[in-house]
Design an enzyme around this catalytic site. Structure first.
Site, mmCIF file in Angstrom:
data_model
loop_
_atom_site.group_PDB
_atom_site.id
_atom_site.type_symbol
_atom_site.label_atom_id
_atom_site.label_comp_id
_atom_site.label_asym_id
_atom_site.label_seq_id
_atom_site.Cartn_x
_atom_site.Cartn_y
_atom_site.Cartn_z
ATOM 1 N N GLY A 179 0.802 -1.208 0.000
ATOM 2 C CA GLY A 179 0.000 0.000 0.000
ATOM 3 C C GLY A 179 0.834 1.256 0.000
ATOM 4 N N VAL A 226 8.700 -2.041 -3.264
ATOM 5 C CA VAL A 226 9.920 -2.310 -2.507
ATOM 6 C C VAL A 226 10.973 -2.797 -3.485
ATOM 7 C CG1 VAL A 226 10.944 -3.560 -0.585
ATOM 8 C CG2 VAL A 226 8.514 -2.966 -0.522
ATOM 9 N N ASP A 230 -0.533 -5.206 13.034
ATOM 10 C CA ASP A 230 -0.563 -5.809 11.705
ATOM 11 C C ASP A 230 0.330 -7.047 11.661
ATOM 12 O OD1 ASP A 230 -1.574 -5.989 9.174
ATOM 13 O OD2 ASP A 230 -0.176 -4.572 8.273
#
Length: 876
Positions: free
Chosen positions: A532, A536, A648
């Site tokens: 999101g 990377v 998370d």
């Protein structure tokens, strides 16, 4: 006969001397009082706290019980009980004349019956010295981001046989939770005055307050592991190291003996001198920077005694390492040669310096080391083992003002209050959200859950009239905090302008040109994941160091707040099982985060993404990975200075280094802070479907047990090697949590475990593991175990696998209290900097919409994304 007489005399003399030394540090010369307690009680370290009432003269105040135990409190004793004073009250303690004493005062600002510590302001006078004036424990804890505080003072030798300590309310009431009084040898003598090297300061008859006590390059040392009977606490130094150059940490070899020679052993414990921080082996790099520490919240109106501890356990000759010591940008020691001072390897020493803070110091005291080149030493390096900083009495006072919360913290608290008010004004809309959330929590089908979650979020968003980013309750250290503002022009933020100086100082700041060079202009062939926040990339910096670079997506709605949170978090926290942040870039409307590269990627890809190494992931390896991740989470919950909730936890946020060590990653959603008055915080629901705690979803009340639920899903994921959500399966099997619980309770769990494990594992180990995962998924958070309990159960499951005959199980079950205390101390340690990494080197040949990713919050190649969000990006 004469020889015998001399021997007898010598033995008598030694005996008297040793007895006298023991008496100076014996328990009879110490008091440990639990204020407001009626009975003796033990703390988490096994120390006994006695009732305090018999030492009060005149008004005895009233005992009180705290209404809530903050998760940051590792022990109820002495914090959960207090002595409340509404008028002046005095303790009178028996002491030995001409003896120096340490006095420690413990404060836990809570609600005690009708007394709220927020309304408490008071003074404390000890030995005729004002140690606290108009003191607010509540304000101090909030500004320092701590749940509780301890104040330690070294009182000058007394000329009488009693010590009076008076508490005087200046507004509201006074209170204290615990008092320690310990007789100590006089450890202070002559000290060099920085800036006036021809003058010295005599500390023998001075009152002092301990400001900092740090084990450089080492770990946390608890009071029970301190030298003598002084019960001092030594913290690790990572929170204070300034700049991107951290130097290297060193540890003495097992065969190196620390020889105190003429130095008293009570000066510092042997563990201080077994570790150090130095600059490293590269001369050119060492000559280009100072190894620096910054100690903040220092009152500039006072002078300070800085004690530096040294011990070289590698070298043994003079002029091998010579360095300059700077304190507040002034030369304190031009040419420090530790071997020259001590005469040999493994011999400790210390040096005392007195410094006055200059105007404009902003309450910071700086310590820096740099190689001294004048004497042409063999190695251009510097080293240090420990630091203590003491405030010096001035005009019969050691008291300073209450610290001011940072501007960012004040704004964040105001934002939290505004959010809570809007929540309350939401009225029936909020109630409807709870009803809908409750229905969603019971639904098995992912599509229904997702739709309801998004609907709840959109309703909440409309009710608030804005996009709300709730941030942490309190920052990590000092004055750190972030704000989640965006530029209305570019959709980007000047994110780093909202970072604290400390956070920026502890991270390396990269230019955008460096980011482009590292990734070959962000070549798509270097992409190792997409989340999101953005893509990377695998990159290379400093001519060979592999890194993972996360670049923000201009269209992402989540960037700024998560960018700031990640930097603030990871610049402060260091643990063997947490990822490490190298630095960041915030330039030309670009935001990048730079991490050490992790060669084995995420746990998920080794479980069920078709990775060729899947067969190598044995049951024992999975257990070890889960144990490592649990240690990282346990540190967040209990080992840091306050509770940190990850929010998370999932298999894509558990990363593996080349040695298969697990590291917890992605702190963009994390919440921190000790002040959960009701045991939770009300906040917008964020996380990942399949892992989301249904109780948190229904109530919008976040606790550390929300992480426990998510970790329970991770455990079943490791056991069954399937995604947390897979809508391609029959309805009742879509949710792994629901299906695994169903099979566990029906006794058919063996049917759904990873086929690669069948016939290769001890089923007793599987059973223990599954029982632990089941408890983690309990509906009510209060029924779920703590990470401490989870860790023990997982380690037991590992032992069952290693020891199928059960020969060592009884000892495992009979874990002693001392083991518990040791585990607590381990978890309190801020483990020194290590190579923690992020990213994966695996090929990107797999489609990004595999079953495991269809309902996840990221789109990845063979290496999964490191950053997560809810399906609708706006949900983060």
């Amino acid at each position: 006969m004469r020889i015998k007489t001399h021997i007898v005399f010598f033995i008598s003399f030694v005996s008297v001397f040793l007895n006298g030394l023991h008496a100076a540090n014996s328990d009879s010369d110490s008091l440990i009082l639990g204020c407001g307690s009626e009975n003796e009680a033990k703390d988490a370290d096994g120390r006994k706290w006695q009732p305090d009432s018999k030492y009060l003269t005149g008004s005895k105040g009233s005992p009180a019980q705290a209404q809530y135990q903050d998760p940051a409190l590792l022990s109820e004793v002495p914090y959960m009980k207090a002595r409340i004073f509404t008028s002046n009250a005095t303790y009178k303690f028996p002491v030995k004349p001409k003896q120096r004493y340490i006095i420690r005062l413990y404060f836990y600002p809570a609600v005690y019956g009708s007394n709220n510590a927020e309304q408490s302001y008071f003074a404390v006078i000890a030995n005729g010295i004002t140690v606290l004036q108009n003191f607010s424990a509540s304000i101090t804890c909030k500004a320092l981001t701590q749940a509780y505080i301890m104040r330690e003072y070294f009182l000058a030798p007394l000329n009488k046989d009693s010590l009076e300590v008076t508490f005087s309310p200046s507004a509201g009431f006074a209170f204290v939770n615990g008092i320690e009084l310990i007789g100590t040898p006089d450890m202070f003598g002559s000290a060099t005055i920085v800036g006036a090297s021809d003058q010295t300061f005599d500390g023998k008859s001075t009152n002092l307050q301990t400001m900092f006590r740090v084990n450089i390059g080492g770990q946390f040392i608890s009071p029970t592991n301190d030298s003598g009977a002084l019960s001092r606490t030594w913290y690790d130094d990572f929170a204070y190291v300034f700049g991107a150059q951290l130097g290297v940490t060193n540890e003495a070899a097992k065969d190196v003996k620390i020889d105190y020679k003429d130095m008293p052993g009570y000066i510092a414990p042997v563990d201080i001198y077994k570790t150090s921080r130095s600059m490293g082996e590269k001369k050119d790099i060492n000559l280009s920077y100072n190894l620096t520490w910054v100690f903040n919240q220092v009152d500039p109106k006072f002078m300070y005694l800085v004690r530096l501890h040294f011990c070289d356990f590698y070298l043994s000759k003079t002029n091998q390492i010579v360095f300059t010591v700077y304190i507040n940008n002034q030369t304190a020691e031009a040419e420090a040669d530790v071997i020259g001072w001590t005469g040999g390897k493994g011999v400790p020493t210390y040096r005392d310096y007195v410094v006055a803070l200059k105007d404009g110091s902003d309450g910071n005291l700086w310590l820096a080391l740099h190689p001294a080149t004048k004497s042409r030493p063999e190695f251009y390096d510097a080293l240090i083992n420990g630091v203590e900083i003491f405030k010096l009495e001035q005009g019969k006072t050691l008291a300073g003002p209450n610290p001011n919360p940072s501007e960012m913290l004040a704004k964040d608290q105001e934002r939290e209050r505004s959010f809570e008010n809007q929540q309350q004004q939401g009225g029936s809309g909020t109630n409807k959200a709870h009803v809908i959330g409750g229905a969603a929590g019971g639904a098995a089908a992912f599509g229904i859950v997702a739709a309801l979650c998004i609907a709840v979020y959109q309703r909440k968003k409309k009710a608030l009239g804005t996009e709300t980013h709730t941030s942490s309750w309190l920052p990590l250290y000092g004055n750190s905090h972030t704000s989640g503002t965006k530029s209305t022009i570019s959709g980007k933020s000047t994110a780093s302008s909202h970072l604290t100086t400390a956070a920026q100082g502890r991270c390396r700041r990269f230019s955008f040109i460096e980011m482009k060079q590292a990734t070959k202009s962000f070549d798509e062939s270097n992409v190792i994941g997409v989340g999101g926040f953005g893509k990377v990339y695998k990159g290379v910096i400093d001519a060979g160091t592999k890194v993972a670079i996360k670049r923000s997506n201009p269209q992402s709605e989540q960037g700024v707040h998560e960018f700031q949170t990640e930097i603030e978090m990871l610049s402060e926290l260091r643990h063997k099982h947490l990822v490490s942040l190298i630095g960041f870039c915030d330039e030309d409307n670009e935001m990048c985060l730079v991490y050490d590269f992790m060669s084995r990627g995420t746990l998920r890809e080794h479980l069920y993404k078709g990775n060729k190494s899947q067969a190598q992931l044995s049951w024992k390896k999975r257990l070890e990975i889960c144990i490592g991740a649990a240690k990282g989470l346990h540190y967040l919950h209990t080992g840091a200075r306050w509770t940190i909730i990850h929010r998370d936890v999932k298999t894509t946020n558990i990363l593996l280094d080349e040695n298969w060590e697990a590291k917890v990653s992605d702190f963009g959603l994390s919440k921190t802070g000790p002040n959960m008055d009701n045991g939770h915080v009300s906040t917008v629901v964020k996380g990942s479907f399949g892992y989301l705690d249904p109780e948190y979803f229904r109530r919008q009340q976040l606790t550390e047990k929300s992480d426990v639920y998510s970790f329970g899903v991770v455990l079943f994921e490791a056991l069954c090697a399937r995604p947390a959500l897979n809508p391609s399966l029959p309805k009742e099997q879509v949710s792994l949590a629901d299906w695994a619980l169903h099979c566990q309770r029906k006794g058919t769990l063996e049917d759904i475990i990873d086929p690669h494990l069948k016939g290769k594992v001890n089923m007793e180990s599987i059973k223990k593991f599954a029982d632990t995962a089941e408890k983690c998924l309990s509906d009510a958070g209060t029924d779920r175990p703590t990470l401490n309990d989870i860790l023990w159960n997982l380690e037991f499951a590992l032992q069952l696998q290693d020891d199928p005959d059960g020969s060592n199980h009884s000892s495992r079950r009979a874990r002693s209290d001392s083991d518990d205390a040791h585990l607590r101390n381990q978890n309190m340690m801020a483990i020194h900097y290590s190579n923690l990494s992020l990213g994966s080197e695996s090929d990107l040949n797999e489609e990004s919409n595999n079953n495991n990713n269809t309902n996840s919050n990221e789109t990845t190649g063979d290496s999964s994304a490191i950053f997560s969000q809810i399906v609708n990006p706006k949900g983060r």
